[in-house]
Scaffold this motif. Sequence first.
Motif, PDB file in Angstrom:
ATOM      1  N   UNK A 260       0.822  -1.209   0.000  1.00  0.00           N
ATOM      2  CA  UNK A 260       0.000   0.000   0.000  1.00  0.00           C
ATOM      3  C   UNK A 260       0.859   1.263   0.000  1.00  0.00           C
ATOM      4  N   UNK A 261       1.944   1.272   0.760  1.00  0.00           N
ATOM      5  CA  UNK A 261       2.782   2.467   0.883  1.00  0.00           C
ATOM      6  C   UNK A 261       3.743   2.653  -0.287  1.00  0.00           C
ATOM      7  N   UNK A 262       4.336   1.554  -0.754  1.00  0.00           N
ATOM      8  CA  UNK A 262       5.427   1.673  -1.733  1.00  0.00           C
ATOM      9  C   UNK A 262       5.107   1.060  -3.093  1.00  0.00           C
ATOM     10  N   UNK A 263       3.962   0.407  -3.196  1.00  0.00           N
ATOM     11  CA  UNK A 263       3.564  -0.157  -4.481  1.00  0.00           C
ATOM     12  C   UNK A 263       3.888  -1.643  -4.586  1.00  0.00           C
ATOM     13  N   UNK A 317      16.947 -12.755  11.607  1.00  0.00           N
ATOM     14  CA  UNK A 317      17.913 -11.663  11.812  1.00  0.00           C
ATOM     15  C   UNK A 317      18.482 -11.172  10.477  1.00  0.00           C
ATOM     16  N   UNK A 318      18.748 -12.117   9.556  1.00  0.00           N
ATOM     17  CA  UNK A 318      19.302 -11.722   8.253  1.00  0.00           C
ATOM     18  C   UNK A 318      18.319 -10.849   7.494  1.00  0.00           C
ATOM     19  N   UNK A 319      17.055 -11.245   7.495  1.00  0.00           N
ATOM     20  CA  UNK A 319      16.044 -10.474   6.775  1.00  0.00           C
ATOM     21  C   UNK A 319      15.849  -9.098   7.415  1.00  0.00           C
ATOM     22  N   UNK A 325      15.906  -2.480  -2.577  1.00  0.00           N
ATOM     23  CA  UNK A 325      16.113  -1.378  -3.522  1.00  0.00           C
ATOM     24  C   UNK A 325      14.890  -0.480  -3.675  1.00  0.00           C
ATOM     25  N   UNK A 326      13.700  -1.015  -3.570  1.00  0.00           N
ATOM     26  CA  UNK A 326      12.480  -0.231  -3.776  1.00  0.00           C
ATOM     27  C   UNK A 326      11.962   0.405  -2.488  1.00  0.00           C
ATOM     28  N   UNK A 327      12.674   0.198  -1.388  1.00  0.00           N
ATOM     29  CA  UNK A 327      12.225   0.727  -0.093  1.00  0.00           C
ATOM     30  C   UNK A 327      13.219   1.752   0.444  1.00  0.00           C
ATOM     31  N   UNK A 328      12.767   2.658   1.322  1.00  0.00           N
ATOM     32  CA  UNK A 328      13.702   3.613   1.932  1.00  0.00           C
ATOM     33  C   UNK A 328      14.813   2.874   2.683  1.00  0.00           C
ATOM     34  N   UNK A 329      15.995   3.486   2.741  1.00  0.00           N
ATOM     35  CA  UNK A 329      17.157   2.838   3.359  1.00  0.00           C
ATOM     36  C   UNK A 329      16.903   2.472   4.819  1.00  0.00           C
ATOM     37  N   UNK A 330      16.112   3.306   5.519  1.00  0.00           N
ATOM     38  CA  UNK A 330      15.894   3.034   6.942  1.00  0.00           C
ATOM     39  C   UNK A 330      14.688   2.136   7.206  1.00  0.00           C
ATOM     40  N   UNK A 331      14.044   1.664   6.138  1.00  0.00           N
ATOM     41  CA  UNK A 331      12.875   0.799   6.316  1.00  0.00           C
ATOM     42  C   UNK A 331      13.346  -0.648   6.484  1.00  0.00           C
TER      43      UNK A 331
END
Length: 381
Positions: A260-263, A317-319, A325-331
Amino acid sequence: MKFIPSALLLLFAATFFCVWLLERRRRHLLFFALAFAAVGGGTIVQFALWPPDIGYNTIVSAMLYAAGPLLLVEGVLARSGRSMPLALHAAWFAAIVGVLCYFYYVDNNLQIRVYALNIGMGCIVLSGAWKLRDLVRGNVIDQAMVWLLFGLGVTFFVRVLLDKSSIPSDDIGAFFESEFWIWAQFSMSVLGAASGLGLLVVVCADIVLALKAERDTDPLTGLLNRRGLQGREARLHPVGGHKPLSVVACDIDRFKGINDRFGHAAGDVVLTGFGGIIRRSLGKGDVAARTGGEEFVMVLKDRTVDDAFALTERLRREIAGLSFSELPDDFRVTCSFGIAQFHPGEDLWDAIARADKILYAAKRAGRNRTFAEGVQLPSAA
């Protein structure tokens, strides 16, 4: 009658070419078509005596006959994602054509030319079988391909050994009346038909298996889909119930909110990355499937609940530490896991249902955590 071998070979060439037109991504089919066309062209050149000059006829037929097995071997190698170096192709081609030219123009000896051509073609085919020897331990189709290639290569030696006494040394007219020539035409027809049919069976089996894999595989993540997991169910049951089998239900936290937020493109990137991490974590015999939009199942063979818990915690933890790439760096994307132990005599989907209930208990407890039968993590680590 003498053109029957040529007609058979060209018929298979046309068949493989037509199949290639429908399956362009299978480029080995084009090599098969060219291989049969080359050998078929070589038989026409010899049978029709065109060009009529024996020297030119020798060169042209040698070039076509040498190209045939080289193209065939390249096709078989290409089917397995391999290839023969171009320099090696050139070396084999030059060696066969060069030897035949030498024993016509320098030291005219028809018998040696026949030996050289058949032995050269046999060596090329056997070298291809040798390069694929590891496939003998593969599936039935791969094994059939290797043995087909090996059998074809051996026949070139056998037919020379069986009829070498009937090959005249320098009389072309006598050669076309010899027992060897009659046997060569017969064996060419039989071998051409057998090789063509064998390759067609392999090609059909490849296409059927690919369609089945496409039907059973989720195209986005490369994991099995629900139908694919159902098809593996019988093989996943532990024999005799002696070895442990753990079932893990996975879910990406708040995935609808990501879409919903990022497509949906961003959601697809997350799913692809998540599927890749799961694939890399699987051991021999383990299976993973995408059973819903953001829902996954892992079936871990020979793993206790404690083993599965340790594995899924590493995955979690890895995830959580990944950037997409399609999300903000801090997300940060998080996920939750529920683990159940498979019970002897239990249906696999019953175990999955239990793991799913445990998963939702983890999500109700705050998400980004792993819950398992007998083991709970009260807060995300």
